[in-house]
Design an enzyme around this catalytic site. Structure first.
Site, mmCIF file in Angstrom:
data_model
loop_
_atom_site.group_PDB
_atom_site.id
_atom_site.type_symbol
_atom_site.label_atom_id
_atom_site.label_comp_id
_atom_site.label_asym_id
_atom_site.label_seq_id
_atom_site.Cartn_x
_atom_site.Cartn_y
_atom_site.Cartn_z
ATOM 1 N N HIS A 26 0.779 -1.181 -0.025
ATOM 2 C CA HIS A 26 0.041 0.120 -0.037
ATOM 3 C C HIS A 26 0.881 1.199 -0.249
ATOM 4 C CE1 HIS A 26 -3.667 -2.470 0.962
ATOM 5 N NE2 HIS A 26 -2.675 -3.130 1.819
HETATM 6 O O1 RIB Z 1 -4.853 -0.090 4.851
HETATM 7 C C1 RIB Z 1 -3.342 -0.237 4.754
HETATM 8 C C2 RIB Z 1 -2.566 0.980 5.505
HETATM 9 O O2 RIB Z 1 -2.795 0.869 6.932
HETATM 10 C C3 RIB Z 1 -1.215 0.819 5.210
HETATM 11 O O3 RIB Z 1 -0.829 2.266 5.366
HETATM 12 C C4 RIB Z 1 -0.782 0.009 6.368
HETATM 13 O O4 RIB Z 1 0.633 0.160 6.856
HETATM 14 C C5 RIB Z 1 -1.603 0.693 7.500
HETATM 15 O O5 RIB Z 1 -1.137 1.724 8.026
#
Ligand code: RIB
Ligand code: CA
Length: 306
Positions: free
Chosen positions: A233
């Protein structure tokens, strides 16, 4: 080439760590400071992990400032198990070499934005609590922010923490609503696009085989994390700064549900004129990526760490 000046606000977390390493390996970016927030793991651990990642990359020069240990409206004990017990995949990285710098993240954000009006891009990779409280404490900073490029939300797809909400915004929806309505230029990397950043086994094997200890540590973290959440992500945010052509999206007016117990943290993206009620779009919502080009860039930059 003038490097892009950024402050990365994060909750390391393996994907945060890879985003940090990508930024460190890219001369196009100058990481002015790292601020930490509760999220994947508690604040003390996200802060120590930011230091551990900087130590791994030999970047002890970057100031790290701890921020908020709880969301705005209520403490939370919801973490994310996909990052392992230590938050960095339990691969045995050495513990943090020292404490964070003095100065709360909220105050550091305010001071640095005031000192460099229009120069700094904020890259929040966790719950938006620090950014929101900086905006509440010092509303004058909103026009001083060059851009906020953040990982969070799910505009047109289901959430990952609840059916409606993505983790970062589920943890602190009120903070997200403050940031999304502050008037700063916004680019949103929600699950719409980050779920497409799927980690491939052959990519990991290729990078592992060809690279040095720092790159192998990065892949070890990804391998550990990838067993539970097979997409990267947070690195999408940094990759966008390096090559915006990797991504595509749509302009929308984005709001966050803050009240409903069922849908708290849900992002509502109004795209059409009718849905926006004639109001202007406030956010570029990223929805697509060039997968192979993204991972080629990531491999190439990880290789530079050693
Ligand atoms: O949903 C994914 C996000 O939530 C990413 O940034 C992960 O590191 C958590 O912070
Ligand atoms: Ca994160």
């Amino acid at each position: 080439m003038t490097p892009r000046r950024v402050i990365i606000d994060c909750d390391p977390g393996v994907d945060d760590a890879i985003a940090l390493l990508l930024a460190f390996a890219s001369p196009e970016i100058r990481v002015e400071a790292i601020t930490t927030v509760i999220g994947n793991v508690p604040l003390a651990r996200t802060t120590a992990n930011a230091r551990r990642v900087c130590d791994l990359a030999g970047r002890g020069d970057i100031p790290i400032h701890a921020g908020c240990a709880r969301p705005i409206m209520a403490p939370t004990d919801r973490g994310s198990s996909v990052h392992g017990g230590d938050g960095l995949g339990d691969i045995g990285l050495p513990e943090a070499a020292g404490p964070p710098e003095p100065g709360h993240a909220v105050d550091v954000l305010i001071d640095r934005l005031r000192a460099a009006p229009g120069e700094i891009t904020l890259c929040p990779l966790g719950p938006l609590t620090n950014i929101a409280l900086a905006l509440v404490k010092a509303p004058d900073i909103a026009p001083l922010i060059k851009e906020i490029v953040f990982m969070g939300g799910a505009a047109f797809v289901p959430g990952n923490t609840t059916p409606a909400a993505e983790f970062n915004l589920a943890i602190d929806p009120h903070a997200a609503q403050i940031v999304l309505t502050a008037g700063a230029p916004l680019t949103m990397f929600g699950l719409d696009v980050t779920r497409k950043a799927l980690i491939a086994e052959d990519w990991m094997a290729r990078v592992e085989a060809e690279r040095g200890p720092r790159a192998r540590a990065a892949i070890a973290m990804i391998r550990s994390y990838g067993r539970k959440d097979a997409c990267l992500h947070d690195p999408c945010v940094i990759a966008h700064l390096l090559d915006p052509s990797l991504f595509e999206g749509v302009a929308a007016r984005v709001s966050v549900e803050c009240e409903s117990p069922l849908t708290r943290g849900q992002t509502i993206a109004a795209v059409s004129e009718r849905h926006r009620g004639g109001l202007p779009a406030t956010c570029q919502v990223i929805t697509g990526l060039a997968h192979d080009r993204l991972f080629t860039l990531l491999a190439e930059r990880i290789a530079r760490l050693d």
